[in-house]
Every structure is written in C-alpha cells, then in structure tokens.
Write a protein that holds these residues in place. Structure first.
Motif, PDB file in Angstrom:
ATOM      1  N   ALA A   1       1.666  10.842  22.775  1.00  0.00           N
ATOM      2  CA  ALA A   1       1.076  10.109  23.901  1.00  0.00           C
ATOM      3  C   ALA A   1       1.999  10.099  25.113  1.00  0.00           C
ATOM      4  O   ALA A   1       1.532  10.122  26.254  1.00  0.00           O
ATOM      5  CB  ALA A   1       0.736   8.686  23.482  1.00  0.00           C
ATOM      6  N   LYS A   2       3.286  10.081  24.878  1.00  0.00           N
ATOM      7  CA  LYS A   2       4.257  10.043  25.979  1.00  0.00           C
ATOM      8  C   LYS A   2       4.225  11.289  26.847  1.00  0.00           C
ATOM      9  O   LYS A   2       4.746  11.280  27.958  1.00  0.00           O
ATOM     10  CB  LYS A   2       5.669   9.838  25.422  1.00  0.00           C
ATOM     11  CG  LYS A   2       5.898   8.471  24.866  1.00  0.00           C
ATOM     12  CD  LYS A   2       7.281   8.369  24.243  1.00  0.00           C
ATOM     13  CE  LYS A   2       7.465   7.065  23.513  1.00  0.00           C
ATOM     14  NZ  LYS A   2       8.763   7.014  22.810  1.00  0.00           N
ATOM     15  N   THR A   3       3.604  12.348  26.361  1.00  0.00           N
ATOM     16  CA  THR A   3       3.560  13.576  27.154  1.00  0.00           C
ATOM     17  C   THR A   3       2.519  13.511  28.274  1.00  0.00           C
ATOM     18  O   THR A   3       2.548  14.339  29.176  1.00  0.00           O
ATOM     19  CB  THR A   3       3.263  14.816  26.271  1.00  0.00           C
ATOM     20  OG1 THR A   3       1.954  14.717  25.728  1.00  0.00           O
ATOM     21  CG2 THR A   3       4.303  14.957  25.163  1.00  0.00           C
TER      22      THR A   3
ATOM     23  N   ASN B   1       0.991  -0.341  12.085  1.00  0.00           N
ATOM     24  CA  ASN B   1       2.088  -0.159  13.038  1.00  0.00           C
ATOM     25  C   ASN B   1       1.625   0.465  14.355  1.00  0.00           C
ATOM     26  O   ASN B   1       2.450   0.926  15.134  1.00  0.00           O
ATOM     27  CB  ASN B   1       3.173   0.737  12.424  1.00  0.00           C
ATOM     28  CG  ASN B   1       3.822   0.106  11.229  1.00  0.00           C
ATOM     29  OD1 ASN B   1       4.014  -1.110  11.180  1.00  0.00           O
ATOM     30  ND2 ASN B   1       4.153   0.917  10.241  1.00  0.00           N
ATOM     31  N   TYR B   2       0.330   0.471  14.608  1.00  0.00           N
ATOM     32  CA  TYR B   2      -0.196   1.159  15.789  1.00  0.00           C
ATOM     33  C   TYR B   2       0.283   0.544  17.103  1.00  0.00           C
ATOM     34  O   TYR B   2       0.195   1.184  18.149  1.00  0.00           O
ATOM     35  CB  TYR B   2      -1.723   1.255  15.750  1.00  0.00           C
ATOM     36  CG  TYR B   2      -2.238   2.507  16.411  1.00  0.00           C
ATOM     37  CD1 TYR B   2      -1.984   3.757  15.861  1.00  0.00           C
ATOM     38  CD2 TYR B   2      -2.959   2.458  17.592  1.00  0.00           C
ATOM     39  CE1 TYR B   2      -2.443   4.922  16.461  1.00  0.00           C
ATOM     40  CE2 TYR B   2      -3.426   3.618  18.200  1.00  0.00           C
ATOM     41  CZ  TYR B   2      -3.155   4.841  17.635  1.00  0.00           C
ATOM     42  OH  TYR B   2      -3.599   5.999  18.237  1.00  0.00           O
ATOM     43  N   VAL B   3       0.821  -0.632  17.031  1.00  0.00           N
ATOM     44  CA  VAL B   3       1.382  -1.241  18.238  1.00  0.00           C
ATOM     45  C   VAL B   3       2.507  -0.364  18.809  1.00  0.00           C
ATOM     46  O   VAL B   3       2.732  -0.354  20.014  1.00  0.00           O
ATOM     47  CB  VAL B   3       1.865  -2.689  17.959  1.00  0.00           C
ATOM     48  CG1 VAL B   3       3.081  -2.707  17.054  1.00  0.00           C
ATOM     49  CG2 VAL B   3       2.124  -3.441  19.242  1.00  0.00           C
ATOM     50  N   VAL B   4       3.168   0.403  17.947  1.00  0.00           N
ATOM     51  CA  VAL B   4       4.194   1.343  18.408  1.00  0.00           C
ATOM     52  C   VAL B   4       3.567   2.350  19.366  1.00  0.00           C
ATOM     53  O   VAL B   4       4.120   2.639  20.426  1.00  0.00           O
ATOM     54  CB  VAL B   4       4.851   2.061  17.204  1.00  0.00           C
ATOM     55  CG1 VAL B   4       5.746   3.201  17.649  1.00  0.00           C
ATOM     56  CG2 VAL B   4       5.605   1.065  16.343  1.00  0.00           C
ATOM     57  N   ALA B   5       2.428   2.873  19.001  1.00  0.00           N
ATOM     58  CA  ALA B   5       1.723   3.820  19.866  1.00  0.00           C
ATOM     59  C   ALA B   5       1.168   3.119  21.104  1.00  0.00           C
ATOM     60  O   ALA B   5       1.254   3.634  22.216  1.00  0.00           O
ATOM     61  CB  ALA B   5       0.601   4.511  19.094  1.00  0.00           C
ATOM     62  N   ALA B   6       0.615   1.929  20.909  1.00  0.00           N
ATOM     63  CA  ALA B   6       0.041   1.171  22.032  1.00  0.00           C
ATOM     64  C   ALA B   6       1.093   0.857  23.089  1.00  0.00           C
ATOM     65  O   ALA B   6       0.782   0.804  24.284  1.00  0.00           O
ATOM     66  CB  ALA B   6      -0.604  -0.108  21.527  1.00  0.00           C
ATOM     67  N   ASN B   7       2.320   0.665  22.661  1.00  0.00           N
ATOM     68  CA  ASN B   7       3.387   0.336  23.609  1.00  0.00           C
ATOM     69  C   ASN B   7       3.764   1.486  24.530  1.00  0.00           C
ATOM     70  O   ASN B   7       4.539   1.297  25.463  1.00  0.00           O
ATOM     71  CB  ASN B   7       4.618  -0.178  22.867  1.00  0.00           C
ATOM     72  CG  ASN B   7       4.439  -1.605  22.425  1.00  0.00           C
ATOM     73  OD1 ASN B   7       3.657  -2.357  22.994  1.00  0.00           O
ATOM     74  ND2 ASN B   7       5.168  -1.991  21.393  1.00  0.00           N
ATOM     75  N   THR B   8       3.190   2.660  24.318  1.00  0.00           N
ATOM     76  CA  THR B   8       3.429   3.765  25.247  1.00  0.00           C
ATOM     77  C   THR B   8       2.599   3.597  26.516  1.00  0.00           C
ATOM     78  O   THR B   8       2.860   4.271  27.510  1.00  0.00           O
ATOM     79  CB  THR B   8       3.101   5.139  24.611  1.00  0.00           C
ATOM     80  OG1 THR B   8       1.720   5.196  24.294  1.00  0.00           O
ATOM     81  CG2 THR B   8       3.960   5.383  23.379  1.00  0.00           C
ATOM     82  N   LEU B   9       1.621   2.703  26.474  1.00  0.00           N
ATOM     83  CA  LEU B   9       0.795   2.449  27.656  1.00  0.00           C
ATOM     84  C   LEU B   9       1.570   1.605  28.650  1.00  0.00           C
ATOM     85  O   LEU B   9       2.229   0.629  28.280  1.00  0.00           O
ATOM     86  CB  LEU B   9      -0.509   1.753  27.257  1.00  0.00           C
ATOM     87  CG  LEU B   9      -1.451   2.598  26.404  1.00  0.00           C
ATOM     88  CD1 LEU B   9      -2.549   1.749  25.802  1.00  0.00           C
ATOM     89  CD2 LEU B   9      -2.036   3.732  27.231  1.00  0.00           C
ATOM     90  N   GLN B  10       1.456   1.963  29.897  1.00  0.00           N
ATOM     91  CA  GLN B  10       2.203   1.299  30.961  1.00  0.00           C
ATOM     92  C   GLN B  10       1.652  -0.091  31.275  1.00  0.00           C
ATOM     93  O   GLN B  10       2.412  -1.019  31.509  1.00  0.00           O
ATOM     94  CB  GLN B  10       2.171   2.163  32.218  1.00  0.00           C
ATOM     95  CG  GLN B  10       2.927   1.598  33.381  1.00  0.00           C
ATOM     96  CD  GLN B  10       2.883   2.531  34.591  1.00  0.00           C
ATOM     97  OE1 GLN B  10       2.183   3.533  34.599  1.00  0.00           O
ATOM     98  NE2 GLN B  10       3.625   2.184  35.605  1.00  0.00           N
ATOM     99  N   PHE B  11       0.337  -0.233  31.266  1.00  0.00           N
ATOM    100  CA  PHE B  11      -0.282  -1.478  31.690  1.00  0.00           C
ATOM    101  C   PHE B  11      -0.671  -2.337  30.494  1.00  0.00           C
ATOM    102  O   PHE B  11      -1.301  -1.863  29.543  1.00  0.00           O
ATOM    103  CB  PHE B  11      -1.510  -1.205  32.556  1.00  0.00           C
ATOM    104  CG  PHE B  11      -1.179  -0.399  33.786  1.00  0.00           C
ATOM    105  CD1 PHE B  11      -0.459  -0.967  34.828  1.00  0.00           C
ATOM    106  CD2 PHE B  11      -1.571   0.923  33.892  1.00  0.00           C
ATOM    107  CE1 PHE B  11      -0.139  -0.228  35.954  1.00  0.00           C
ATOM    108  CE2 PHE B  11      -1.257   1.681  35.012  1.00  0.00           C
ATOM    109  CZ  PHE B  11      -0.538   1.093  36.049  1.00  0.00           C
ATOM    110  N   SER B  12      -0.332  -3.608  30.547  1.00  0.00           N
ATOM    111  CA  SER B  12      -0.612  -4.520  29.439  1.00  0.00           C
ATOM    112  C   SER B  12      -2.110  -4.677  29.198  1.00  0.00           C
ATOM    113  O   SER B  12      -2.534  -4.863  28.057  1.00  0.00           O
ATOM    114  CB  SER B  12       0.038  -5.883  29.680  1.00  0.00           C
ATOM    115  OG  SER B  12      -0.476  -6.481  30.842  1.00  0.00           O
ATOM    116  N   THR B  13      -2.907  -4.579  30.243  1.00  0.00           N
ATOM    117  CA  THR B  13      -4.362  -4.671  30.055  1.00  0.00           C
ATOM    118  C   THR B  13      -4.869  -3.502  29.215  1.00  0.00           C
ATOM    119  O   THR B  13      -5.753  -3.682  28.374  1.00  0.00           O
ATOM    120  CB  THR B  13      -5.112  -4.715  31.405  1.00  0.00           C
ATOM    121  OG1 THR B  13      -4.730  -3.586  32.192  1.00  0.00           O
ATOM    122  CG2 THR B  13      -4.819  -5.991  32.155  1.00  0.00           C
TER     123      THR B  13
END
Length: 77
Positions: free
Chosen positions: A27-29, A52-64
């Motif tokens: 996702a970071k790419t 543990n999907y929050v690890v992937a979700a945390n790649t998103l810049q916006f909290s919304t």
C-alpha cells in the motif's frame, strides 16, 4: 503510475495469502490516499491476519479514511 501499480498489486494479491504487514508495504507504494484506500479494501480478503489489519490501515494518511476502511471491513462476513 498508480494505475499501473494498482493493476500489478491486484494481480499479486489475487490468489495469495498475505500478512497485514505485507499488504501495508504494498500500500505504501501508492502516491494517493484514495488509491491506497481502494487497494486496502481489495486486499483485505487475502489477509491471513485480519485482526492486525490496523497495521495496513495505518498507511492511510487521513484518519477519516482509516476510520472508513475499518468500518467497511468490519461489515464483511
């Protein structure tokens, strides 16, 4: 380009079983949050550790977007 990355990422994810960390790294790419979000929604079904999907979700810049993603995947069977 994100469109090319998206197609390649979907090809890799399709039929694979990946960890949340591997999905996060892919996702970071993506350069835009919206493309990253779409990829994360798509990749969720291939995740071997959805708790543990929050690890992937945390790649998103916006909290919304993070909140929307977590809501969307929590409604999946």
């Amino acid at each position: 380009f994100d469109s090319t990355r998206g197609k390649m990422a979907q090809m890799i994810v399709r039929g694979s079983m990946l960890t949340s960390r591997q999905i996060a790294d892919m996702a970071k790419t993506f350069s835009s949050d919206s493309k990253r979000y779409n990829f994360l929604v798509y990749a969720y079904d291939s995740c071997v550790d959805p708790q543990n999907y929050v690890v992937a979700a945390n790649t998103l810049q916006f909290s919304t977007n993070r909140s929307d993603l977590m809501k969307k995947i929590s409604r999946r069977p």
